[in-house]
Enzyme design. Sequence first.
Site, PDB file in Angstrom:
ATOM      1  N   ASN A  16       0.840  -1.210   0.000  1.00  0.00           N
ATOM      2  CA  ASN A  16       0.000   0.000   0.000  1.00  0.00           C
ATOM      3  C   ASN A  16       0.864   1.245   0.000  1.00  0.00           C
ATOM      4  O   ASN A  16       1.744   1.341  -0.890  1.00  0.00           O
ATOM      5  CB  ASN A  16      -1.157  -0.046   1.010  1.00  0.00           C
ATOM      6  CG  ASN A  16      -0.831  -0.220   2.459  1.00  0.00           C
ATOM      7  OD1 ASN A  16      -0.222  -1.197   2.857  1.00  0.00           O
ATOM      8  ND2 ASN A  16      -1.260   0.700   3.277  1.00  0.00           N
ATOM      9  N   ASP A  17       0.693   2.177   0.885  1.00  0.00           N
ATOM     10  CA  ASP A  17       1.266   3.515   0.710  1.00  0.00           C
ATOM     11  C   ASP A  17       2.775   3.560   0.399  1.00  0.00           C
ATOM     12  O   ASP A  17       3.546   2.837   1.017  1.00  0.00           O
ATOM     13  CB  ASP A  17       1.108   4.333   1.999  1.00  0.00           C
ATOM     14  CG  ASP A  17      -0.254   4.208   2.629  1.00  0.00           C
ATOM     15  OD1 ASP A  17      -1.149   3.599   2.041  1.00  0.00           O
ATOM     16  OD2 ASP A  17      -0.410   4.738   3.739  1.00  0.00           O
ATOM     17  N   GLN A  33       4.526   0.368   2.209  1.00  0.00           N
ATOM     18  CA  GLN A  33       3.829  -0.501   3.140  1.00  0.00           C
ATOM     19  C   GLN A  33       3.701  -1.867   2.472  1.00  0.00           C
ATOM     20  O   GLN A  33       3.141  -1.983   1.370  1.00  0.00           O
ATOM     21  CB  GLN A  33       2.429   0.065   3.421  1.00  0.00           C
ATOM     22  CG  GLN A  33       2.442   1.332   4.241  1.00  0.00           C
ATOM     23  CD  GLN A  33       2.698   1.029   5.707  1.00  0.00           C
ATOM     24  OE1 GLN A  33       1.834   0.507   6.384  1.00  0.00           O
ATOM     25  NE2 GLN A  33       3.883   1.358   6.177  1.00  0.00           N
ATOM     26  N   SER A  77       2.632   4.045   7.950  1.00  0.00           N
ATOM     27  CA  SER A  77       3.241   4.996   7.030  1.00  0.00           C
ATOM     28  C   SER A  77       4.017   6.115   7.702  1.00  0.00           C
ATOM     29  O   SER A  77       3.753   6.478   8.841  1.00  0.00           O
ATOM     30  CB  SER A  77       2.159   5.601   6.145  1.00  0.00           C
ATOM     31  OG  SER A  77       1.775   4.641   5.214  1.00  0.00           O
ATOM     32  N   GLU A 190      -5.910  10.793   6.365  1.00  0.00           N
ATOM     33  CA  GLU A 190      -4.662  10.029   6.405  1.00  0.00           C
ATOM     34  C   GLU A 190      -3.592  10.715   5.557  1.00  0.00           C
ATOM     35  O   GLU A 190      -3.875  11.521   4.673  1.00  0.00           O
ATOM     36  CB  GLU A 190      -4.916   8.611   5.887  1.00  0.00           C
ATOM     37  CG  GLU A 190      -5.940   7.860   6.728  1.00  0.00           C
ATOM     38  CD  GLU A 190      -6.047   6.380   6.368  1.00  0.00           C
ATOM     39  OE1 GLU A 190      -5.944   5.550   7.276  1.00  0.00           O
ATOM     40  OE2 GLU A 190      -6.231   6.067   5.184  1.00  0.00           O
TER      41      GLU A 190
HETATM   42  C1  FRU Z   1      -3.330   4.647   4.319  1.00  0.00           C
HETATM   43  C2  FRU Z   1      -3.045   3.962   5.654  1.00  0.00           C
HETATM   44  C3  FRU Z   1      -2.261   4.859   6.576  1.00  0.00           C
HETATM   45  C4  FRU Z   1      -1.573   3.862   7.457  1.00  0.00           C
HETATM   46  C5  FRU Z   1      -1.248   2.754   6.492  1.00  0.00           C
HETATM   47  C6  FRU Z   1      -1.240   1.385   7.086  1.00  0.00           C
HETATM   48  O1  FRU Z   1      -3.563   3.754   3.299  1.00  0.00           O
HETATM   49  O2  FRU Z   1      -4.245   3.526   6.248  1.00  0.00           O
HETATM   50  O3  FRU Z   1      -3.046   5.783   7.282  1.00  0.00           O
HETATM   51  O4  FRU Z   1      -0.426   4.375   8.060  1.00  0.00           O
HETATM   52  O5  FRU Z   1      -2.199   2.822   5.466  1.00  0.00           O
HETATM   53  O6  FRU Z   1      -0.799   0.454   6.159  1.00  0.00           O
END
Ligand code: FRU
Length: 450
Positions: A16-17, A33, A77, A190
């Site tokens: 992810n991020d 992530q 993140s 976020e």
């Molecule tokens: C955004 C999020 C962030 C968090 C991360 C966890 O996609 O929810 O807020 O830090 O992903 O993987």
Amino acid sequence: MWKNKFHITPSHGLLNDPNGLIYWKGEYHLFYQWNPNSCEHKTKHWAHLKSKDLIDWETLPVALEPKDWFDKNGCYSGSAIEKDGILHLFYTGNVKNDGKRESYQCLAISKDGINFEKKGPVIHNKNIPKEYTRHFRDPKIFIKNGIYKMVLGAQRVNLTGTIVVFTSQDLITWSFEKEILDGDFGFMSECPDFIEDGENAALLFSPQGVEAIGDFYNNRYQSGYVIRELEEIHKNSFVELDRGFEFYAPQTFKDEFDKNVLIGWMGMPEELEHPTVKSENWIHSLTLPRTLEIKKDKIIQKPHINLQKLRKERVQLENIVVDKELDLSKFNISGETYELIINFEKIESEIKILLRKGKEEYTSFAYNPIIKKATLNRNYSGAGYKGIRTCSLNELNNVRIFMDRSSVEIFLNDGEEVFTANIYPKKDSLGIEIMSEMLFTIPKIEFFKI
Ligand code: FRU
């Protein structure tokens, strides 16, 4: 077969991020992530890559693993900053004890850019101001007027989303300064970020829980910006960064040319029904790097100049007449991975560009000059999520399309708008077709295999 060729994609598991983006000692470092254990949102690590040019990436050992008391349920993140030649990573340690969430803003440092030493929390869970819940995360650090600032996504105790700022002189001791978002931005904001471009500035963030209105906010969660100074409470309106489907939690950094560059997550929280999970055991990619400029109260996003290094064989056409429909395959313009640039002269009736066209499928981008709208339609794209996204656009002068094995990014008018989407066509759906209601001439088409 859908593993992207020139986008950052995990070997397996869930991405992810983008995190910790930085140009440091002549190299770009990028973290993301990563759940290496399954395609679900669990056990978040920081995967690590580096590159000299943002194009060829070398995979390095995982930088952060969720195994300490302050991050045991996920190294969430965060961002990177350099101080005294040392790479500093700030991230959120997500902890759940008896189902109760705790949030720690943590530091890890590295001298060699490969091995990271965790230093533990710099903002302890118990020091979160009482106005906020433990949905308090995603530290982005930067220097402003000689002081370190940290923006964090936060949730007020009344369950509305906001952004807060902490300050520090030394990156170690942090004090709460203030909340910098008013108004109603759903239940959580976020991944905040902040950029300056000459006289202009913008606050970027990804709000959750904003309701759809017409063409706006149709994705599950949003990602966008407000043109404003950091601490100048919201006066302009929120603008989405991308008009497509999978785009969330982007992060910016300064490149070798000192320009602001953005990379986003080409995914959306809670949307896990992508066909790659079952067939290939991976999910999600990152977007291409986009250079940002703020012009006339708008962020303009251009594909990063280094992306030209991806270009292989080139085909160029000039003054091409489209009489209802034009199959570009006959000019050797087709394929799975490519960059396609089309320049238009005045468009007088609706035009459509069909991409990854096969026997029964295609992804369609359309522009209608009468209602002045651009539309991406993936209802016939193949496997995966479907849907249509539309945005207003006064005129269409050019499109620049980056097609990868399971994603497409379409830049309009040199970055005025961008549509990003995941698509999952069949391997042999390779055609490109242009359609028009009225006869029209296209001054120039440039195509590069990637
Ligand atoms: C955004 C999020 C962030 C968090 C991360 C966890 O996609 O929810 O807020 O830090 O992903 O993987």
